[in-house]
Design an enzyme around this catalytic site. Sequence first.
Site, PDB file in Angstrom:
ATOM      1  CE  LYS A  67      -1.998  -1.037   3.948  1.00 35.54           C
ATOM      2  NZ  LYS A  67      -1.249  -2.281   4.250  1.00 35.54           N
ATOM      3  NE  ARG A 103      -4.458  -1.173  10.296  1.00 36.92           N
ATOM      4  CZ  ARG A 103      -3.426  -0.700   9.622  1.00 36.92           C
ATOM      5  NH1 ARG A 103      -3.484   0.452   9.009  1.00 36.92           N
ATOM      6  NH2 ARG A 103      -2.346  -1.404   9.554  1.00 36.92           N
ATOM      7  NE  ARG A 162       7.871  -2.714   6.191  1.00 36.87           N
ATOM      8  CZ  ARG A 162       6.566  -2.523   6.323  1.00 36.87           C
ATOM      9  NH1 ARG A 162       5.916  -1.823   5.415  1.00 36.87           N
ATOM     10  NH2 ARG A 162       5.934  -3.018   7.354  1.00 36.87           N
ATOM     11  NE  ARG A 168       6.287  -0.552  10.098  1.00 39.19           N
ATOM     12  CZ  ARG A 168       5.184  -0.504   9.359  1.00 39.19           C
ATOM     13  NH1 ARG A 168       5.205   0.116   8.194  1.00 39.19           N
ATOM     14  NH2 ARG A 168       4.077  -1.068   9.759  1.00 39.19           N
ATOM     15  NE  ARG A 223       2.058  -5.001  11.062  1.00 34.44           N
ATOM     16  CZ  ARG A 223       3.118  -4.917  10.252  1.00 34.44           C
ATOM     17  NH1 ARG A 223       4.245  -5.508  10.580  1.00 34.44           N
ATOM     18  NH2 ARG A 223       3.036  -4.245   9.123  1.00 34.44           N
TER      19      ARG A 223
HETATM   20  P1  AP5 Z   1       4.888  -1.585   1.842  1.00 31.23           P
HETATM   21  O1  AP5 Z   1       4.528  -0.781   0.647  1.00 31.23           O
HETATM   22  O2  AP5 Z   1       5.664  -0.953   2.937  1.00 31.23           O
HETATM   23  O3  AP5 Z   1       3.568  -2.339   2.392  1.00 31.23           O
HETATM   24  P2  AP5 Z   1       2.310  -1.781   3.178  1.00 31.23           P
HETATM   25  O4  AP5 Z   1       1.095  -2.393   2.570  1.00 31.23           O
HETATM   26  O5  AP5 Z   1       2.354  -0.293   3.276  1.00 31.23           O
HETATM   27  O6  AP5 Z   1       2.556  -2.488   4.575  1.00 31.23           O
HETATM   28  P3  AP5 Z   1       2.542  -1.906   6.059  1.00 31.23           P
HETATM   29  O7  AP5 Z   1       3.306  -2.877   6.902  1.00 31.23           O
HETATM   30  O8  AP5 Z   1       2.956  -0.485   6.084  1.00 31.23           O
HETATM   31  O9  AP5 Z   1       1.036  -2.032   6.391  1.00 31.23           O
HETATM   32  P4  AP5 Z   1       0.365  -2.003   7.744  1.00 31.23           P
HETATM   33  O10 AP5 Z   1      -1.027  -1.804   7.342  1.00 31.23           O
HETATM   34  O11 AP5 Z   1       0.631  -3.167   8.615  1.00 31.23           O
HETATM   35  O12 AP5 Z   1       1.129  -0.827   8.541  1.00 31.23           O
HETATM   36  P5  AP5 Z   1       0.706   0.651   8.895  1.00 31.23           P
HETATM   37  O13 AP5 Z   1       1.917   1.464   8.876  1.00 31.23           O
HETATM   38  O14 AP5 Z   1      -0.479   1.078   8.138  1.00 31.23           O
HETATM   39  O15 AP5 Z   1       5.710  -2.889   1.305  1.00 31.23           O
HETATM   40  C1  AP5 Z   1       6.182  -3.870   2.204  1.00 31.23           C
HETATM   41  C2  AP5 Z   1       7.529  -4.395   1.692  1.00 31.23           C
HETATM   42  O16 AP5 Z   1       7.364  -5.040   0.441  1.00 31.23           O
HETATM   43  C3  AP5 Z   1       8.581  -3.299   1.450  1.00 31.23           C
HETATM   44  O17 AP5 Z   1       9.860  -3.834   1.758  1.00 31.23           O
HETATM   45  C4  AP5 Z   1       8.475  -3.018  -0.067  1.00 31.23           C
HETATM   46  O18 AP5 Z   1       9.688  -2.553  -0.604  1.00 31.23           O
HETATM   47  C5  AP5 Z   1       8.098  -4.389  -0.604  1.00 31.23           C
HETATM   48  N1  AP5 Z   1       7.221  -4.347  -1.767  1.00 31.23           N
HETATM   49  C6  AP5 Z   1       6.162  -3.515  -1.973  1.00 31.23           C
HETATM   50  N2  AP5 Z   1       5.553  -3.802  -3.148  1.00 31.23           N
HETATM   51  C7  AP5 Z   1       6.252  -4.843  -3.693  1.00 31.23           C
HETATM   52  C8  AP5 Z   1       6.112  -5.594  -4.904  1.00 31.23           C
HETATM   53  N3  AP5 Z   1       5.116  -5.336  -5.773  1.00 31.23           N
HETATM   54  N4  AP5 Z   1       6.987  -6.593  -5.141  1.00 31.23           N
HETATM   55  C9  AP5 Z   1       7.973  -6.869  -4.260  1.00 31.23           C
HETATM   56  N5  AP5 Z   1       8.178  -6.199  -3.126  1.00 31.23           N
HETATM   57  C10 AP5 Z   1       7.310  -5.185  -2.817  1.00 31.23           C
HETATM   58  O19 AP5 Z   1       0.237   0.466  10.416  1.00 31.23           O
HETATM   59  C11 AP5 Z   1       1.164   0.156  11.430  1.00 31.23           C
HETATM   60  C12 AP5 Z   1       0.471   0.122  12.777  1.00 31.23           C
HETATM   61  O20 AP5 Z   1      -0.061   1.420  13.084  1.00 31.23           O
HETATM   62  C13 AP5 Z   1      -0.739  -0.812  12.894  1.00 31.23           C
HETATM   63  O21 AP5 Z   1      -0.370  -2.135  13.195  1.00 31.23           O
HETATM   64  C14 AP5 Z   1      -1.508  -0.154  14.052  1.00 31.23           C
HETATM   65  O22 AP5 Z   1      -0.899  -0.429  15.288  1.00 31.23           O
HETATM   66  C15 AP5 Z   1      -1.313   1.326  13.746  1.00 31.23           C
HETATM   67  N6  AP5 Z   1      -2.360   1.857  12.859  1.00 31.23           N
HETATM   68  C16 AP5 Z   1      -2.198   2.377  11.619  1.00 31.23           C
HETATM   69  N7  AP5 Z   1      -3.380   2.770  11.116  1.00 31.23           N
HETATM   70  C17 AP5 Z   1      -4.305   2.487  12.060  1.00 31.23           C
HETATM   71  C18 AP5 Z   1      -5.714   2.629  12.131  1.00 31.23           C
HETATM   72  N8  AP5 Z   1      -6.426   3.138  11.092  1.00 31.23           N
HETATM   73  N9  AP5 Z   1      -6.345   2.224  13.255  1.00 31.23           N
HETATM   74  C19 AP5 Z   1      -5.667   1.710  14.303  1.00 31.23           C
HETATM   75  N10 AP5 Z   1      -4.334   1.524  14.302  1.00 31.23           N
HETATM   76  C20 AP5 Z   1      -3.659   1.918  13.185  1.00 31.23           C
HETATM   77 MG    MG Z   2       2.568   1.099   4.858  1.00 29.47          MG
END
Ligand code: AP5
Ligand code: MG
Length: 210
Positions: A15, A90, A124, A157, A168
């Site tokens: 994402k 979420r 990552r 991270r 997660r």
């Molecule tokens: P990346 O693009 O970083 O993936 P992502 O989908 O953004 O994954 P996240 O881990 O950021 O998602 P998340 O939803 O768990 O975390 P968030 O920060 O939102 O890609 C991942 C890896 O793959 C990278 O190394 C990249 O280079 C590689 N890659 C990407 N595309 C690729 C491809 N096509 N081919 C090969 N490799 C590829 O949330 C974190 C925490 O914050 C949550 O757990 C929660 O505690 C809190 N939080 C955030 N939002 C909320 C909410 N709305 N409500 C409550 N808590 C929340």
């Molecule tokens: Mg992300």
Amino acid sequence: MMHRVVFLGPPGAGKGTQAAEIARELGIPHLSTGDLLRAAVAARTPLGLEADGHMRAGQLVPDDLVLRILHDRLAEPDARTGYLLDGFPRNLAQAEALGKFAEVDRVVSFDISPDLLVRRLSERRVCSKCQSVYNLSTKPPKVPDRCDRDGTPLVQRPDDRPEAVTTRLKVYAEQTAPLLDFYQKRHLLRPIDASGTPDEVATRLRRALA
Ligand code: AP5
Ligand code: MG
């Protein structure tokens, strides 16, 4: 055309990677609640201190905190002409709350197998200074363990450790996946295949947003 887009998908689906690029193309801000929360944690604000433990454990941060941070960010001038919400809403409570203060035109969901998610997350690495995202196998830095932009050491991270990743994925299945149905019923859902290279995914994404 106004773009008010939500990205819905499991952790590691890509994402953030896709959002950075497409938001630039569309000229709208990329609003990631995860990034906003990590910035609050780094700045040691009261909200960040409260969020930190939940995030490390891989659990959702309480709705009232996340809603506050997102509501404030959406009130900034750059969000007047559209926005890309990455990682929000979420759960159903957040989706219902969002519906009361902001419009959504389209929800792109990222379809991908759990094996691929675990692999992407374990590989990552992020810059501890500018938060640029790398991947040991699919997007390695030019110099091992150093950010291409500023040379700062890369880190993992805290929530990319295996125990937190398991949590997660479970939280996603239980609390976030029901939103697929929620938005499908509202005719807003556009699923895309999130496997393949970033360029392949970007092509599918542009089609889903056209
Ligand atoms: P990346 O693009 O970083 O993936 P992502 O989908 O953004 O994954 P996240 O881990 O950021 O998602 P998340 O939803 O768990 O975390 P968030 O920060 O939102 O890609 C991942 C890896 O793959 C990278 O190394 C990249 O280079 C590689 N890659 C990407 N595309 C690729 C491809 N096509 N081919 C090969 N490799 C590829 O949330 C974190 C925490 O914050 C949550 O757990 C929660 O505690 C809190 N939080 C955030 N939002 C909320 C909410 N709305 N409500 C409550 N808590 C929340
Ligand atoms: Mg992300």
